[in-house]
Motif scaffolding. Structure first.
Motif, PDB file in Angstrom:
ATOM      1  N   THR A   1      10.487 -47.811  -3.978  1.00 28.60           N
ATOM      2  CA  THR A   1      10.513 -48.946  -4.255  1.00 28.60           C
ATOM      3  C   THR A   1      10.288 -49.686  -2.902  1.00 28.60           C
ATOM      4  OG1 THR A   1      11.659 -48.813  -6.433  1.00 28.60           O
ATOM      5  CG2 THR A   1      11.424 -50.982  -5.488  1.00 28.60           C
ATOM      6  N   TYR A   2      11.200 -49.505  -1.788  1.00 27.88           N
ATOM      7  CA  TYR A   2      11.222 -50.511  -0.703  1.00 27.88           C
ATOM      8  C   TYR A   2      10.431 -49.976   0.398  1.00 27.88           C
ATOM      9  CZ  TYR A   2      15.065 -51.831  -3.418  1.00 27.88           C
ATOM     10  OH  TYR A   2      15.820 -52.475  -4.469  1.00 27.88           O
ATOM     11  N   PRO A   3       9.756 -50.796   0.956  1.00 25.71           N
ATOM     12  CA  PRO A   3       8.762 -50.388   2.279  1.00 25.71           C
ATOM     13  C   PRO A   3       9.731 -50.118   3.288  1.00 25.71           C
ATOM     14  CG  PRO A   3       8.166 -52.452   1.367  1.00 25.71           C
ATOM     15  CD  PRO A   3       9.339 -52.123   0.562  1.00 25.71           C
ATOM     16  N   ILE A   4       9.155 -49.015   4.313  1.00 25.73           N
ATOM     17  CA  ILE A   4      10.065 -48.529   5.350  1.00 25.73           C
ATOM     18  C   ILE A   4       9.856 -49.117   6.309  1.00 25.73           C
ATOM     19  CG2 ILE A   4      10.424 -46.267   6.440  1.00 25.73           C
ATOM     20  CD1 ILE A   4       9.759 -44.457   3.886  1.00 25.73           C
TER      21      ILE A   4
ATOM     22  N   LYS B   1       4.231 -34.538   6.351  1.00 22.88           N
ATOM     23  CA  LYS B   1       2.863 -33.820   6.919  1.00 22.88           C
ATOM     24  C   LYS B   1       2.057 -35.329   6.957  1.00 22.88           C
ATOM     25  CE  LYS B   1      -1.349 -31.624   5.563  1.00 22.88           C
ATOM     26  NZ  LYS B   1      -2.309 -30.898   4.611  1.00 22.88           N
ATOM     27  N   GLU B   2       2.494 -36.287   6.369  1.00 20.77           N
ATOM     28  CA  GLU B   2       1.538 -37.535   6.604  1.00 20.77           C
ATOM     29  C   GLU B   2       2.459 -38.758   6.074  1.00 20.77           C
ATOM     30  OE1 GLU B   2      -2.700 -39.447   5.294  1.00 20.77           O
ATOM     31  OE2 GLU B   2      -1.913 -37.606   4.142  1.00 20.77           O
ATOM     32  N   TYR B   3       2.169 -39.950   6.894  1.00 20.07           N
ATOM     33  CA  TYR B   3       2.753 -40.974   6.483  1.00 20.07           C
ATOM     34  C   TYR B   3       1.473 -41.981   6.211  1.00 20.07           C
ATOM     35  CZ  TYR B   3       5.084 -45.833   6.467  1.00 20.07           C
ATOM     36  OH  TYR B   3       5.577 -46.995   6.029  1.00 20.07           O
ATOM     37  N   THR B   4       1.204 -42.271   4.698  1.00 20.89           N
ATOM     38  CA  THR B   4      -0.087 -42.758   4.761  1.00 20.89           C
ATOM     39  C   THR B   4      -0.193 -44.429   4.896  1.00 20.89           C
ATOM     40  OG1 THR B   4       0.285 -43.377   2.390  1.00 20.89           O
ATOM     41  CG2 THR B   4      -0.651 -41.157   2.732  1.00 20.89           C
ATOM     42  N   SER B   5      -1.304 -44.794   4.942  1.00 17.82           N
ATOM     43  CA  SER B   5      -1.689 -46.339   5.308  1.00 17.82           C
ATOM     44  C   SER B   5      -1.142 -47.147   3.856  1.00 17.82           C
ATOM     45  CB  SER B   5      -2.916 -46.645   5.346  1.00 17.82           C
ATOM     46  OG  SER B   5      -3.930 -46.353   4.173  1.00 17.82           O
ATOM     47  N   ASP B   6      -0.848 -46.713   2.782  1.00 14.78           N
ATOM     48  CA  ASP B   6      -0.194 -47.484   1.797  1.00 14.78           C
ATOM     49  C   ASP B   6       1.215 -47.321   1.709  1.00 14.78           C
ATOM     50  OD1 ASP B   6       0.181 -45.166   0.674  1.00 14.78           O
ATOM     51  OD2 ASP B   6      -0.999 -45.288  -1.121  1.00 14.78           O
ATOM     52  N   GLY B   7       1.741 -46.828   2.706  1.00 14.89           N
ATOM     53  CA  GLY B   7       3.236 -46.587   2.972  1.00 14.89           C
ATOM     54  C   GLY B   7       3.861 -45.428   1.984  1.00 14.89           C
ATOM     55  N   SER B   8       3.361 -44.616   1.447  1.00 18.71           N
ATOM     56  CA  SER B   8       3.461 -43.341   1.017  1.00 18.71           C
ATOM     57  C   SER B   8       3.831 -42.306   1.945  1.00 18.71           C
ATOM     58  CB  SER B   8       2.875 -42.898  -0.023  1.00 18.71           C
ATOM     59  OG  SER B   8       2.442 -44.067  -1.127  1.00 18.71           O
TER      60      SER B   8
ATOM     61  N   LEU C   1       4.893 -45.232  -2.519  1.00 19.94           N
ATOM     62  CA  LEU C   1       5.524 -46.514  -2.753  1.00 19.94           C
ATOM     63  C   LEU C   1       4.915 -47.430  -3.756  1.00 19.94           C
ATOM     64  CD1 LEU C   1       7.253 -48.593  -1.200  1.00 19.94           C
ATOM     65  CD2 LEU C   1       5.203 -49.078   0.073  1.00 19.94           C
ATOM     66  N   ILE C   2       5.764 -48.050  -4.702  1.00 20.02           N
ATOM     67  CA  ILE C   2       5.361 -49.023  -5.827  1.00 20.02           C
ATOM     68  C   ILE C   2       6.434 -50.093  -5.586  1.00 20.02           C
ATOM     69  CG2 ILE C   2       4.670 -49.367  -8.136  1.00 20.02           C
ATOM     70  CD1 ILE C   2       4.016 -46.340  -8.401  1.00 20.02           C
ATOM     71  N   THR C   3       6.133 -51.139  -5.049  1.00 17.80           N
ATOM     72  CA  THR C   3       7.292 -52.002  -4.919  1.00 17.80           C
ATOM     73  C   THR C   3       7.594 -52.885  -6.088  1.00 17.80           C
ATOM     74  OG1 THR C   3       5.327 -53.701  -4.057  1.00 17.80           O
ATOM     75  CG2 THR C   3       6.799 -52.377  -2.276  1.00 17.80           C
ATOM     76  N   ASP C   4       6.409 -53.303  -6.980  1.00 18.67           N
ATOM     77  CA  ASP C   4       6.839 -53.919  -8.291  1.00 18.67           C
ATOM     78  C   ASP C   4       7.078 -52.762  -9.362  1.00 18.67           C
ATOM     79  OD1 ASP C   4       6.520 -55.305 -10.667  1.00 18.67           O
ATOM     80  OD2 ASP C   4       4.365 -55.846 -10.381  1.00 18.67           O
ATOM     81  N   VAL C   5       8.530 -52.989  -9.486  1.00 19.50           N
ATOM     82  CA  VAL C   5       9.371 -52.356 -10.490  1.00 19.50           C
ATOM     83  C   VAL C   5       8.699 -52.170 -11.720  1.00 19.50           C
ATOM     84  CG1 VAL C   5      11.451 -51.743 -11.387  1.00 19.50           C
ATOM     85  CG2 VAL C   5      11.497 -52.670  -9.186  1.00 19.50           C
ATOM     86  N   ALA C   6       8.151 -53.326 -12.182  1.00 20.99           N
ATOM     87  CA  ALA C   6       7.464 -53.431 -13.568  1.00 20.99           C
ATOM     88  C   ALA C   6       6.521 -52.471 -13.609  1.00 20.99           C
ATOM     89  CB  ALA C   6       7.427 -54.910 -13.896  1.00 20.99           C
ATOM     90  N   GLN C   7       5.708 -51.939 -12.629  1.00 19.10           N
ATOM     91  CA  GLN C   7       4.426 -51.435 -12.836  1.00 19.10           C
ATOM     92  C   GLN C   7       4.809 -49.720 -12.722  1.00 19.10           C
ATOM     93  OE1 GLN C   7       1.603 -52.182 -13.251  1.00 19.10           O
ATOM     94  NE2 GLN C   7       2.335 -54.122 -13.575  1.00 19.10           N
ATOM     95  N   GLN C   8       6.110 -49.328 -12.487  1.00 16.47           N
ATOM     96  CA  GLN C   8       6.506 -47.916 -12.069  1.00 16.47           C
ATOM     97  C   GLN C   8       6.408 -47.227 -13.596  1.00 16.47           C
ATOM     98  OE1 GLN C   8      10.391 -47.368  -9.904  1.00 16.47           O
ATOM     99  NE2 GLN C   8       9.344 -48.559  -8.131  1.00 16.47           N
TER     100      GLN C   8
END
Length: 578
Positions: free
Chosen positions: A62-65, A238-245, A268-275
């Motif tokens: 949920t939280y950006p790193i 292996k990879e840290y993607t541009s979308d924060g995943s 990474l999905i910061t909007d909990v309502a969308q999970q």
């Protein structure tokens, strides 16, 4: 800050073997209701004896790193904790039932071998190596100790120094496979140490670790700013993607049982309502959001989805920022706590899906734990009494009470900024209830949504926030980051969110750490709890609940509110895969 949650469920065990549909193995260790709720022994829930080999599982964060160092104050966020649980080995990880268990994959033994001075001895398994082939040795224990000991590294931003600041030496023998730790002060919670450890050979690439300055650079910058390339767990990044995943693959050097999954993705999905929607659309396989009533209801309606609501090892509190000018006055803090109704906050939030939720009555212990007692009622915490709040301010010399409060020096009390994580409906609801409670007192509240609560708290532009703090079997150690005063001149340290400090509490916390028994430690903590309550800095709300929902095809994933659901990813597997 983050999350976790409690329940009053009666847990039972079912060991029924179920086959058919897409199930490729025998599932046990729990029962599943028609709406997908999993109950049973929390240590074996969703156990599947046989799962397929290969495939990918996607887990939501949920939280950006912004900081990768899980032992650093800025890095101890839930996203990083989820990831670090996969990458970094621990000596005594915590089981789902909140008990420590020796990690026999990492060490063959870990025990206290002396009392005067207190001495520990760890024997590292010869097979234990980092993903780059470097062996795990006493050097890793030594680096972890020195980075977390403020005597060795005064400027290392450690999230918790408890225990490490009592170590006199860490020595390696048998080519570094035997680790001997001696203390200069007793430490009751010694099993809490080295959970996890950091790779010393990686630290050396970031700075000379034989100096305090080098330790600081490696710990505050090297491990914090760089995506981890080395793993001591079943997967590696292996990879840290541009979308924060984060994309992980099997660690070929892993010294434990081979992971069933080929790939593990943290999306990474910061909007909990969308999970829940992402889970329904099979974009992710597991979500771990705050258990809000609308989210729980959505999950209950999804086919082929299981979920757990389990006892959480953390509590939900309202924190006041004692660095903010208006909050320096105890009378205003007391009035806030009198005006807010904790039962109403519960009824309007988590009480909507768990009627067993009750107000938390102390700061230092979880309900039901040895030492838990009511430390707040006599100080009128959370009683929802506006008239008493007004009287407290009037008696302290405030004017304009009930309209626009003015302090005893004739200055209008400014609008109080309540910081909440963007997209977090639970905390936003709680902030709105606080705002409504203080309005008739004459105190204005502005709800400010922030992209990252951790960063916002450290920046200091806030007066009130809602924060979750984690408890553990090690009560003395657990409370140090939150209630031990910061060094002189420091306005934020560890997880002392509001810069609370009281020398008497400091003494009692240190006494608890040195106590000869857990019972003696609890007595010191009870005394500390009473003092913290009398200072009106933190308003306990309730014990949290954890809510984990996952695709029914994902076997062996289960909630673990201290070590996180990712504590056993090597066991995860997809049913029906071959």
């Amino acid at each position: 800050m983050a999350r976790r949650f409690k329940t009053g469920l009666t847990l039972t065990v079912s060991l029924v073997c179920t086959t058919g549909l897409l199930l490729a193995g025998c599932a046990g260790g729990g029962a599943t209701s028609d709406d997908g709720k999993v109950t049973g022994d929390v240590n074996t829930a969703n156990t599947v004896k046989e799962v397929g080999e290969g495939g990918t599982a996607t887990y939501t964060i949920t939280y950006p790193i912004s900081n990768w160092n899980v032992l650093n104050t800025g890095g101890s966020t839930y996203s990083v904790l989820d990831i670090a649980s996969v990458l970094l080995p621990s000596v005594f990880p915590i089981e789902p039932d909140n008990t420590p268990k020796l990690n026999s994959t990492l060490v063959t033994s870990a025990k206290k071998v002396g009392d005067s001075p207190q001495t520990l001895r760890y024997t590292i398994d010869p097979k234990a190596t980092w993903s780059d082939g470097e062996p795990i040795t006493a050097d890793d224990f030594t680096y972890t100790w020195r980075a977390l000991d403020p005597r060795e590294c005064p400027k290392c931003q450690a999230s918790n120094t408890a225990g490490y600041d009592r170590i006199a030496s860490v020595k390696g023998t048998d080519e570094g496979r035997t680790v001997t730790v001696e203390f200069d002060k007793p430490y009751v919670d010694w099993q809490a140490l080295f959970t996890p450890i950091l790779p010393a050979h990686v630290a050396e690439k970031y700075g000379p670790t034989d100096t305090a300055a080098g330790l600081e650079k490696s710990f505050n910058e090297g491990f914090a700013k760089n995506v981890p390339k080395v793993s001591g767990g079943p997967f590696r990044i292996k990879e840290y993607t541009s979308d924060g995943s984060v994309v992980m693959v099997r660690n070929e050097k892993w010294y434990g049982a081979k992971p069933h999954l080929e790939k593990l993705v943290f999306r990474l999905i910061t909007d909990v309502a969308q999970q829940p929607t992402s889970l329904a659309n099979q974009e992710v396989d597991a979500i771990y959001p705050h258990p809000q009533v609308d989210i729980v209801e959505q999950i209950e309606e999804l086919p082929n989805v299981k979920y757990q609501v389990t006892p959480g090892a953390s509590v939900h509190n309202i924190w006041l920022n004692l660095n903010a000018a208006p909050m320096k006055d105890k009378a205003l803090r007391k009035a806030i706590f009198q005006a807010v109704s904790v039962p109403q906050v519960i009824d309007k939030t988590i009480g909507q899906f768990d009627e067993s939720a009750k107000p938390l009555k102390g700061h230092m212990f979880l309900p039901g734990a040895p030492g838990y007692e009511d430390a707040v009622s006599k100080y009128e915490y959370g009683i929802g009494d506006v008239e008493k709040a007004k009287q407290t301010l009037t008696d302290a010399g405030y004017t304009g009470v009930g309209e626009k409060v003015v302090d005893p020096d004739g200055k209008a009390v400014p609008t109080l900024r309540f910081a909440v994580q963007a997209g977090d409906k639970l905390r936003t609801s709680e902030a709105q209830l606080v705002k409504a409670a203080l309005a008739p007192v004459g105190v204005d509240v502005q709800i400010a949504t922030v992209a990252n609560t951790v960063d916002a708290v450290q920046e200091g532009n806030w007066a009130i926030t809602v924060g979750t703090i984690t408890s553990s079997p090690f009560a003395a150690t657990t409370n140090v980051p939150y209630y031990l005063g910061c060094p002189k001149g420091v306005t934020f340290c560890r997880f002392n969110l509001g810069n609370y400090g009281n020398p008497k509490v400091d003494d009692l916390l240190n006494a608890a750490l040195s106590a000869p028994t857990a019972e003696a430690a609890a007595k010191s903590l009870q005394e500390a709890d009473d003092i913290v309550s009398s200072d009106y800095a933190v308003l306990p709300l309730y014990q949290n609940r954890s809510f984990l929902a996952y695709d029914a095809k994902l076997g062996n994933i289960r909630d673990n509110s201290l070590s996180f659901p990712t504590y056993n990813t090597e066991q995860w597997g997809l049913l029906g895969e071959s």
